[in-house]
Design an enzyme around this catalytic site. Structure first.
Site, PDB file in Angstrom:
ATOM      1  N   HIS A 104      34.514  25.748  35.410  1.00 19.88           N
ATOM      2  CA  HIS A 104      34.309  24.613  36.322  1.00 19.88           C
ATOM      3  C   HIS A 104      33.335  23.576  35.756  1.00 19.88           C
ATOM      4  CE1 HIS A 104      35.747  27.033  40.115  1.00 19.88           C
ATOM      5  NE2 HIS A 104      36.341  27.415  39.007  1.00 19.88           N
ATOM      6  N   GLU A 159      41.334  38.070  36.861  1.00 23.33           N
ATOM      7  CA  GLU A 159      40.288  37.392  36.091  1.00 23.33           C
ATOM      8  C   GLU A 159      38.886  37.986  36.314  1.00 23.33           C
ATOM      9  OE1 GLU A 159      39.537  33.303  37.462  1.00 23.33           O
ATOM     10  OE2 GLU A 159      40.463  33.909  39.335  1.00 23.33           O
ATOM     11  N   ASP A 192      38.894  29.595  32.540  1.00 26.61           N
ATOM     12  CA  ASP A 192      39.286  29.907  33.927  1.00 26.61           C
ATOM     13  C   ASP A 192      40.616  29.256  34.237  1.00 26.61           C
ATOM     14  OD1 ASP A 192      39.349  30.552  36.593  1.00 26.61           O
ATOM     15  OD2 ASP A 192      37.761  29.192  37.178  1.00 26.61           O
ATOM     16  N   HIS A 200      46.042  32.821  37.596  1.00 27.35           N
ATOM     17  CA  HIS A 200      46.396  31.642  38.394  1.00 27.35           C
ATOM     18  C   HIS A 200      46.671  30.464  37.467  1.00 27.35           C
ATOM     19  CE1 HIS A 200      42.300  29.849  38.060  1.00 27.35           C
ATOM     20  NE2 HIS A 200      41.827  31.051  38.272  1.00 27.35           N
ATOM     21  N   ASP A 202      46.498  27.194  38.395  1.00 23.95           N
ATOM     22  CA  ASP A 202      45.771  25.969  38.747  1.00 23.95           C
ATOM     23  C   ASP A 202      44.381  25.934  38.118  1.00 23.95           C
ATOM     24  OD1 ASP A 202      45.289  28.189  40.498  1.00 23.95           O
ATOM     25  OD2 ASP A 202      44.241  26.871  41.899  1.00 23.95           O
ATOM     26  N   GLU A 234      44.682  29.423  43.457  1.00 21.37           N
ATOM     27  CA  GLU A 234      43.508  30.315  43.516  1.00 21.37           C
ATOM     28  C   GLU A 234      42.237  29.503  43.709  1.00 21.37           C
ATOM     29  OE1 GLU A 234      40.047  32.653  42.453  1.00 21.37           O
ATOM     30  OE2 GLU A 234      40.691  30.841  41.450  1.00 21.37           O
ATOM     31  N   GLU A 235      42.207  28.344  43.075  1.00 18.17           N
ATOM     32  CA  GLU A 235      40.974  27.548  43.092  1.00 18.17           C
ATOM     33  C   GLU A 235      40.704  26.887  44.446  1.00 18.17           C
ATOM     34  OE1 GLU A 235      38.786  27.861  41.023  1.00 18.17           O
ATOM     35  OE2 GLU A 235      39.576  28.213  39.018  1.00 18.17           O
TER      36      GLU A 235
HETATM   37 ZN    ZN Z   1      39.791  31.514  38.033  1.00 22.19          ZN
END
Ligand code: ZN
Length: 398
Positions: free
Chosen positions: A370, A172, A110, A78, A80, A144-145
């Site tokens: 994150h 992932e 990520d 992804h 984003d 995705e997030e």
């Molecule tokens: Zn991810």
């Protein structure tokens, strides 16, 4: 003499991707698309971009195999990233500082790293004159997030996706602090549950019947008992991960109008992630029963109710897994099979019956997804490219 990662083109390439601010909310994906188009042009891969929803582009790079009629291999990532608390970062989140061999930036784990690892591995394979049997598609998806419904969730419904004829996918995983690499074959099921507790409204000085405070207490107790049970299971099984148990969190409480008025409605919302071992029909029956026991009028509803998705089989019946495992044995890396604690785009693929493995080749790395100062060691990142140089041909030559 410390290694000069500044000069490494694969490192520079990741740092360039990290500098693109594809950050929520309201991501503008133009920068990512331009970057990815340039990558594909450099390597000599064909590119297509589709937009099932406006401003939500999906870019697919394709490397045709020698037997293009066979089901293809999808390498998904992804574009984003999640928002940052910029002031809390030691290194600016979108400048990709390289300090003492560490690459800092939102997306370092990520999962922009994984995206560029796919790209670099394919670049090297092509440069070495290798041809793969199956066609390889690299998909770069939005959103995705924020759950993926507006990204991969839409993409899988399109003719563009169907035409890719995907037989197996990599997506992932999560970094692992130990020597082992984590492999994810499935995810828990997300239920966002809302409990409504109506009751007799009236004066806050009385002890009126049909009280919704008592009712909501009952429901919270039952669900927190379940939470305690899962905590105990984890404590009793040190080798288990959070993905192996059902997690329950009370996330929202609402109701009330003034402190001396008993309200007519109190509600509680719970984020529940159901372990794959749980019978979901039975679980819902239990919630139903608790509502009856809690008292008159208590009901439940779902703000989100994902379906049960069958996990990907990691056994001899799955030839792609067999090839993946053989390649990792050859690389002398050890794999730990886990259930993914959150949700990823893999679930949209697995729902269609496409086997998908979650794998982010980052070992000896404390998960920092994150978090502030998300970072990845350049050494681990470069090693990951080498792993893909073996794993991608293994699965594409099945
Ligand atoms: Zn991810």
């Amino acid at each position: 003499m410390p290694i000069d990662y500044e000069a490494d083109p694969a490192v520079s390439n990741l740092r360039n991707y990290l500098r693109i601010r594809s950050v929520h909310p309201n991501v503008n994906y133009d920068g990512c698309i331009a970057y990815l188009r340039a990558q594909a042009a450099e390597i000599g891969l064909s590119v297509s971009v589709c937009e099932p929803l406006p401003k939500k582009p999906i870019l697919v790079m394709t490397w045709e195999g020698t037997e293009p009629s066979l089901p293809s291999i999808l390498l998904n990532s992804h574009m984003d990233v999640v928002p940052v608390f910029e002031k809390s970062w030691t290194h600016p989140p979108f400048e990709a500082h390289l300090v003492d061999g560490m690459i800092y930036g939102r997306g370092a784990q990520d999962m922009k790293s994984v995206a560029v690892q796919y790209i670099e591995a394919v670049r090297r394979l092509k440069a070495n004159g290798i041809r793969l049997k199956r066609t390889l598609h690299l998909s770069f998806v939005p959103d995705e997030e924020i759950g993926g419904a507006t990204g991969m969730g839409e993409f899988v419904k399109t003719e563009d996706f169907r035409k890719l004829n995907v037989g197996f996918a990599l997506d992932e995983g999560i970094a692992s602090p130990t020597d082992e690499y984590q492999i994810f074959s499935g995810e828990r099921t997300i239920w966002h549950l809302k409990i409504d507790c109506p009751g007799k409204s009236g004066h806050g000085s009385l002890l009126l019947p049909d009280n919704n405070g008592e009712k909501i207490r009952y429901m919270i107790d039952r669900l927190m008992d379940l939470r305690a049970e899962s905590k105990k299971q984890l404590a009793d099984h040190p080798d288990w991960n959070i993905g192996d148990v059902t997690s329950v969190n009370l996330t929202m409480l609402s109701g009330g109008i003034q402190n001396n008025v008993v309200p007519e409605l109190l509600t509680a919302s719970f984020d529940i992630r159901i372990a794959l071992s749980v019978d979901q029909k039975q679980f819902e029956d239990t919630i139903k029963r608790w509502c009856v026991e809690a008292g008159n009028g208590v009901s439940y509803s779902f703000e989100q109710r994902d379906p049960y998705v069958v996990p990907t089989k990691l056994d001899a019946s799955n030839p792609f897994w067999v090839a993946f495992k053989a390649a990792s044995d050859e690389l002398k890396i050890s794999l730990k099979q886990c259930t993914f604690p959150g949700g990823t785009d893999s679930r949209y693929l697995r729902e269609l019956g496409i086997p998908a493995i979650g794998f982010s080749p980052m070992n000896r790395t404390v998960p920092g997804l994150h978090e502030h100062d998300e970072h990845l060691s350049a050494q681990v990142y470069l090693r990951g490219i080498q792993l893909y140089e073996k794993i991608i041909p293994a699965v594409a030559n099945v």
